[in-house]
Design a protein around this motif. Structure first.
Motif, mmCIF file in Angstrom:
data_model
loop_
_atom_site.group_PDB
_atom_site.id
_atom_site.type_symbol
_atom_site.label_atom_id
_atom_site.label_comp_id
_atom_site.label_asym_id
_atom_site.label_seq_id
_atom_site.Cartn_x
_atom_site.Cartn_y
_atom_site.Cartn_z
ATOM 1 N N GLY A 92 0.805 -1.212 0.000
ATOM 2 C CA GLY A 92 0.000 0.000 0.000
ATOM 3 C C GLY A 92 0.841 1.266 0.000
ATOM 4 O O GLY A 92 0.308 2.371 -0.128
ATOM 5 N N HIS A 93 2.136 1.145 0.173
ATOM 6 C CA HIS A 93 3.067 2.271 0.118
ATOM 7 C C HIS A 93 4.202 1.873 -0.809
ATOM 8 O O HIS A 93 4.574 0.698 -0.881
ATOM 9 C CB HIS A 93 3.636 2.605 1.496
ATOM 10 N N ASP A 94 4.783 2.857 -1.471
ATOM 11 C CA ASP A 94 5.881 2.590 -2.389
ATOM 12 C C ASP A 94 7.224 2.684 -1.673
ATOM 13 O O ASP A 94 7.328 3.250 -0.581
ATOM 14 C CB ASP A 94 5.837 3.582 -3.561
ATOM 15 N N ILE A 95 8.249 2.147 -2.316
ATOM 16 C CA ILE A 95 9.614 2.181 -1.797
ATOM 17 C C ILE A 95 9.954 3.609 -1.370
ATOM 18 O O ILE A 95 9.642 4.562 -2.067
ATOM 19 C CB ILE A 95 10.622 1.721 -2.889
ATOM 20 N N ILE A 103 -1.620 0.559 5.891
ATOM 21 C CA ILE A 103 -1.227 -0.477 4.939
ATOM 22 C C ILE A 103 -2.430 -1.321 4.530
ATOM 23 O O ILE A 103 -3.505 -1.215 5.119
ATOM 24 C CB ILE A 103 -0.111 -1.379 5.522
ATOM 25 N N LYS A 104 -2.213 -2.161 3.534
ATOM 26 C CA LYS A 104 -3.280 -3.044 3.063
ATOM 27 C C LYS A 104 -3.634 -4.067 4.138
ATOM 28 O O LYS A 104 -2.787 -4.507 4.908
ATOM 29 C CB LYS A 104 -2.853 -3.745 1.778
ATOM 30 N N GLU A 105 -4.883 -4.447 4.145
ATOM 31 C CA GLU A 105 -5.363 -5.442 5.099
ATOM 32 C C GLU A 105 -4.637 -6.765 4.881
ATOM 33 O O GLU A 105 -4.369 -7.164 3.753
ATOM 34 C CB GLU A 105 -6.866 -5.640 4.903
ATOM 35 N N GLY A 106 -4.301 -7.422 5.968
ATOM 36 C CA GLY A 106 -3.664 -8.732 5.892
ATOM 37 C C GLY A 106 -2.154 -8.713 5.952
ATOM 38 O O GLY A 106 -1.529 -9.756 6.110
ATOM 39 N N VAL A 107 -1.531 -7.523 5.840
ATOM 40 C CA VAL A 107 -0.074 -7.426 5.957
ATOM 41 C C VAL A 107 0.281 -7.580 7.436
ATOM 42 O O VAL A 107 -0.300 -6.916 8.293
ATOM 43 C CB VAL A 107 0.455 -6.077 5.419
ATOM 44 N N ILE A 108 1.214 -8.482 7.734
ATOM 45 C CA ILE A 108 1.627 -8.709 9.120
ATOM 46 C C ILE A 108 2.825 -7.816 9.428
ATOM 47 O O ILE A 108 3.773 -7.744 8.650
ATOM 48 C CB ILE A 108 1.989 -10.184 9.350
ATOM 49 N N VAL A 109 2.769 -7.132 10.584
ATOM 50 C CA VAL A 109 3.826 -6.215 11.004
ATOM 51 C C VAL A 109 4.528 -6.767 12.237
ATOM 52 O O VAL A 109 3.873 -7.179 13.199
ATOM 53 C CB VAL A 109 3.247 -4.817 11.318
ATOM 54 N N TYR A 110 5.858 -6.757 12.188
ATOM 55 C CA TYR A 110 6.689 -7.147 13.331
ATOM 56 C C TYR A 110 7.601 -5.986 13.679
ATOM 57 O O TYR A 110 8.015 -5.217 12.793
ATOM 58 C CB TYR A 110 7.559 -8.358 12.998
ATOM 59 N N ASP A 119 15.388 5.600 22.339
ATOM 60 C CA ASP A 119 14.168 6.041 23.021
ATOM 61 C C ASP A 119 13.133 6.544 22.019
ATOM 62 O O ASP A 119 11.936 6.369 22.203
ATOM 63 C CB ASP A 119 14.482 7.169 24.012
ATOM 64 N N THR A 120 13.623 7.193 20.962
ATOM 65 C CA THR A 120 12.761 7.777 19.934
ATOM 66 C C THR A 120 13.197 7.256 18.573
ATOM 67 O O THR A 120 14.396 7.141 18.308
ATOM 68 C CB THR A 120 12.877 9.324 19.944
ATOM 69 N N VAL A 121 12.220 6.933 17.727
ATOM 70 C CA VAL A 121 12.514 6.459 16.373
ATOM 71 C C VAL A 121 11.623 7.207 15.378
ATOM 72 O O VAL A 121 10.621 7.815 15.754
ATOM 73 C CB VAL A 121 12.316 4.931 16.230
ATOM 74 N N TYR A 122 12.027 7.120 14.105
ATOM 75 C CA TYR A 122 11.334 7.828 13.040
ATOM 76 C C TYR A 122 10.996 6.890 11.884
ATOM 77 O O TYR A 122 11.775 6.756 10.956
ATOM 78 C CB TYR A 122 12.202 8.965 12.501
ATOM 79 N N PRO A 123 9.849 6.237 11.910
ATOM 80 C CA PRO A 123 9.420 5.494 10.720
ATOM 81 C C PRO A 123 8.875 6.473 9.678
ATOM 82 O O PRO A 123 8.540 7.612 10.003
ATOM 83 C CB PRO A 123 8.321 4.573 11.243
ATOM 84 N N ALA A 124 8.788 6.026 8.443
ATOM 85 C CA ALA A 124 8.181 6.833 7.384
ATOM 86 C C ALA A 124 6.677 6.952 7.633
ATOM 87 O O ALA A 124 6.120 6.267 8.493
ATOM 88 C CB ALA A 124 8.454 6.198 6.019
ATOM 89 N N ALA A 125 6.039 7.802 6.831
ATOM 90 C CA ALA A 125 4.591 7.978 6.942
ATOM 91 C C ALA A 125 3.926 7.893 5.572
ATOM 92 O O ALA A 125 3.048 8.669 5.242
ATOM 93 C CB ALA A 125 4.264 9.308 7.620
ATOM 94 N N GLY A 126 4.391 6.939 4.765
ATOM 95 C CA GLY A 126 3.713 6.665 3.503
ATOM 96 C C GLY A 126 4.352 7.228 2.256
ATOM 97 O O GLY A 126 4.018 6.811 1.162
ATOM 98 N N THR A 127 5.274 8.196 2.412
ATOM 99 C CA THR A 127 5.945 8.772 1.242
ATOM 100 C C THR A 127 7.430 8.929 1.525
ATOM 101 O O THR A 127 7.875 8.781 2.669
ATOM 102 C CB THR A 127 5.389 10.167 0.874
ATOM 103 N N ASP A 128 8.179 9.275 0.481
ATOM 104 C CA ASP A 128 9.623 9.470 0.645
ATOM 105 C C ASP A 128 9.961 10.886 1.124
ATOM 106 O O ASP A 128 11.110 11.302 1.104
ATOM 107 C CB ASP A 128 10.362 9.151 -0.660
ATOM 108 N N HIS A 129 8.966 11.615 1.577
ATOM 109 C CA HIS A 129 9.144 12.934 2.193
ATOM 110 C C HIS A 129 8.299 13.009 3.465
ATOM 111 O O HIS A 129 7.552 13.965 3.680
ATOM 112 C CB HIS A 129 8.726 14.057 1.228
#
Length: 163
Positions: A92-95, A103-110, A119-129
Motif C-alpha cells: 500500500g506504500h511505495d519504496i 497499509i493493506k489489510e492482511g499485511v503482518i507487522v513485526y 528512546d525515539t525512532v522515526y518510521p516513514a509515513a507513507g511517502t519518501d518525504h
C-alpha cells in the motif's frame, strides 16, 4: 494517496500530530537521518518480505541488517524481499515511504528488538518525504504489530586501531 492513508491511520491512534514533512527526501536511512537531523540508527526502516504469498513488514533500527540465520530460525523460511515493482500493490506504500501505517489489510507487522536501543525512532509515513516521531512505547501503540522479534544484527563497530 499513501500519505493520506498513513495520516488517517495515525489520527485514529492519536499520533497524527507527530508527522513530519521534511524539505528534503527521506527515502533512504541516510537521507532521512539528514533530513530529520538525527542519527541513522533512529530511523525505523520498514523492510518488506514475502513468506510464501504472505506480505510481512519488519521495522528495524536504521543501521541493522537482517540476520539470515535468525530470520530462518524464527520464520522457517529464507528472507525474501518483496520485489520493488510489487511493494506498492502488496503493502500500500511505495519504496521510500513504506511504513506500518495505513497499509493493506492482511499485511503482518513485526517490530525488531534492534529498535529498543533508541528512546525515539522515526518510521516513514507513507511517502519518501515523511516521517513520524515516536517513542518506542508510542510506536507500539501507533501500529498494529503482531509481536516483537529478533531477526536483525547490528553492524560491527569500526576498529579505529587498525592500520
Amino acid at each position: 494517496m499513501a500519505l493520506d492513508r498513513a495520516k488517517e491511520f495515525l489520527r485514529t491512534k492519536g499520533f497524527e500530530d507527530r508527522i513530519i514533512i521534511p524539505e528534503h527526501t527521506s527515502a533512504t536511512v541516510a537521507e532521512a537521518a539528514e533530513a530529520l537531523g538525527c542519527e541513522p540508527g533512529m530511523i525505523a526502516k520498514t523492510l518488506s518480505f514475502l513468506q510464501g504469498e504472505q506480505p510481512v513488514l519488519i521495522l528495524a533500527e536504521g543501521t541493522a541488517r537482517i540476520d539470515n540465520k535468525k530470520y530462518k530460525s524464527r520464520f522457517g523460511c529464507k528472507a525474501k524481499m518483496i520485489p520493488a515493482d510489487q511493494v506498492e500493490s502488496l503493502i500500500g506504500h511505495d519504496i521510500g515511504g513504506v511504513c506500518p501505517f495505513g497499509i493493506k489489510e492482511g499485511v503482518i507487522v513485526y517490530l525488531d528488538e534492534s529498535l529498543k536501543i533508541h528512546d525515539t525512532v522515526y518510521p516513514a509515513a507513507g511517502t519518501d518525504h515523511s516521517a513520524v516521531r515516536l517513542t518506542i512505547e508510542d510506536l507500539e501503540k501507533a501500529c498494529d504489530y503482531k509481536e516483537w522479534i529478533d531477526v536483525c544484527k547490528m553492524p560491527e563497530p569500526a576498529d579505529e586501531d587498525r592500520s
